[in-house]
Write a protein that holds these residues in place. Structure first.
Motif, PDB file in Angstrom:
ATOM      1  N   TRP A   1       0.694  -1.191  -0.102  1.00 48.27           N
ATOM      2  CA  TRP A   1       0.072  -0.024   0.065  1.00 48.27           C
ATOM      3  C   TRP A   1       0.826   1.350   0.122  1.00 48.27           C
ATOM      4  CZ3 TRP A   1      -5.222   1.164  -0.094  1.00 48.27           C
ATOM      5  CH2 TRP A   1      -5.872   0.006  -0.277  1.00 48.27           C
ATOM      6  N   ALA A   2       2.258   0.996  -0.139  1.00 48.19           N
ATOM      7  CA  ALA A   2       3.034   2.354  -0.189  1.00 48.19           C
ATOM      8  C   ALA A   2       2.609   3.305  -0.941  1.00 48.19           C
ATOM      9  CB  ALA A   2       4.492   1.758  -0.508  1.00 48.19           C
TER      10      ALA A   2
ATOM     11  N   ASP B   1       2.529   7.157   0.236  1.00 48.58           N
ATOM     12  CA  ASP B   1       3.756   7.392   0.387  1.00 48.58           C
ATOM     13  C   ASP B   1       4.062   9.286  -0.004  1.00 48.58           C
ATOM     14  OD1 ASP B   1       3.520   7.208  -2.366  1.00 48.58           O
ATOM     15  OD2 ASP B   1       5.028   6.090  -2.762  1.00 48.58           O
ATOM     16  N   TRP B   2       2.843   9.612  -0.613  1.00 47.92           N
ATOM     17  CA  TRP B   2       2.947  11.161  -0.842  1.00 47.92           C
ATOM     18  C   TRP B   2       2.626  11.920   0.491  1.00 47.92           C
ATOM     19  CZ3 TRP B   2      -1.399  13.765   0.666  1.00 47.92           C
ATOM     20  CH2 TRP B   2      -2.645  12.940   0.919  1.00 47.92           C
TER      21      TRP B   2
ATOM     22  N   VAL C   1       6.934   4.844   6.801  1.00 45.87           N
ATOM     23  CA  VAL C   1       6.511   4.352   5.521  1.00 45.87           C
ATOM     24  C   VAL C   1       7.295   3.250   4.763  1.00 45.87           C
ATOM     25  CG1 VAL C   1       5.629   4.775   3.229  1.00 45.87           C
ATOM     26  CG2 VAL C   1       4.600   5.895   5.089  1.00 45.87           C
ATOM     27  N   ARG C   2       8.518   3.714   4.760  1.00 40.83           N
ATOM     28  CA  ARG C   2       9.663   3.015   4.080  1.00 40.83           C
ATOM     29  C   ARG C   2       9.933   1.831   4.641  1.00 40.83           C
ATOM     30  NH1 ARG C   2      12.193   7.925   3.284  1.00 40.83           N
ATOM     31  NH2 ARG C   2      13.914   7.637   4.897  1.00 40.83           N
TER      32      ARG C   2
ATOM     33  N   THR D   1       7.084  -3.594  -3.085  1.00 43.57           N
ATOM     34  CA  THR D   1       7.417  -4.999  -3.477  1.00 43.57           C
ATOM     35  C   THR D   1       7.544  -5.337  -4.801  1.00 43.57           C
ATOM     36  OG1 THR D   1       4.953  -5.186  -3.555  1.00 43.57           O
ATOM     37  CG2 THR D   1       5.917  -5.781  -1.441  1.00 43.57           C
ATOM     38  N   ALA D   2       8.012  -6.297  -5.202  1.00 39.81           N
ATOM     39  CA  ALA D   2       8.306  -6.755  -6.621  1.00 39.81           C
ATOM     40  C   ALA D   2       7.216  -6.912  -7.362  1.00 39.81           C
ATOM     41  CB  ALA D   2       9.500  -7.697  -6.753  1.00 39.81           C
TER      42      ALA D   2
END
Length: 253
Positions: free
Chosen positions: A196-197, A201-202, A239-240, A246-247
């Motif tokens: 869900w990053a 991540d914003w 968050v990181r 994920t790949a």
């Protein structure tokens, strides 16, 4: 050009005039902002048709809405213009929110038309395609509603249509959220990512920027500005670590 093709095939083609009006609008600038938005809406429509892109409902709404506002700006008495100077932003957000919600109610989410411009026809009738567009349109509807409520509070409650929080930070944050969700959700829904990053991540950088801008412009106190910057930095680290990218998920051979 690829950039122009990507623009006219994305929801931003329809949203750009509304964003332009929000940026240009201000006390005594209703006519200019409406005319600028109408000009951009017409230009977008012309470029799209020249490149073979069908006219989408949002672009048609933009031309019609800003055309009406431009005519009002030319013909309306001063009292009406003064009212629109104050309320045009909220009125625009309400119109956008009603449009987005309406397309959900009739089960034709407005983002679906744009998605069809870049998606092979064999996917158009799939449940996954419809589900993705319902979710993305819902995110934009949420952003428009939040912006309308925020602006309404600024105007009606705070009596400040240029309030740092209600006129700028909250509406911009809502739009950035919808933009990030638009980029993130298709990959998540199709299994290309399980993280869900991309949806959140914003937010930490946005909080940091809010703190810096508010602090430098004296819109917030030193304490609030520094606190926002620290929270944003810590949230970015969290968050990181907690939501690593994920790949791409691949099916086993």
């Amino acid at each position: 050009m690829k950039f122009i093709d990507a623009y006219v095939k994305s929801p931003f083609a329809g949203l750009a005039p509304w964003i332009l009006m929000a940026v240009v609008a201000g006390p005594g600038r209703f006519e200019e902002s409406a005319a600028a938005a109408l000009g951009l809406a017409l230009l977008t429509l012309w470029v799209g048709t020249r490149r073979g892109v069908p006219v989408h409902a949002l672009e048609a709404l933009s031309v019609g809405y800003f055309g009406v506002l431009a005519v009002i700006g030319l013909l309306a008495p001063a009292g009406v213009i003064d009212w629109l100077d104050l309320w045009a932003g909220e009125l625009s957000n309400i119109v956008l929110a009603a449009f987005a919600v309406g397309t959900l109610i009739v089960r034709r989410p407005f983002t679906m038309a744009y998605a069809k411009d870049t998606t092979p026809p064999e996917h158009w009738d799939t449940d996954q395609f419809r589900r993705i567009n319902f979710a993305i349109t819902g995110a934009w509807a949420f952003a428009f509603v939040v912006s309308a409520i925020s602006g309404g509070i600024g105007d009606a409650v705070l009596h400040d249509n240029d309030n740092f929080w209600t006129a700028w930070i909250i509406p911009i944050g809502a739009l950035v959220f919808a933009t990030a969700f638009t980029e993130f959700y298709p990959e998540y829904a199709t299994g290309e990512t399980t993280s869900w990053a991309g949806a959140v991540d914003w937010l930490p950088p946005f909080v940091v920027i809010t703190g810096i801008v508010g602090w430098v412009s004296d819109e917030v106190s030193d304490t609030v500005g520094i606190t926002l910057i620290v929270i944003g930095v810590l949230a970015s680290i969290a968050v990181r670590r907690l939501l690593p990218e994920t790949a791409k998920v691949t099916e086993p051979q």
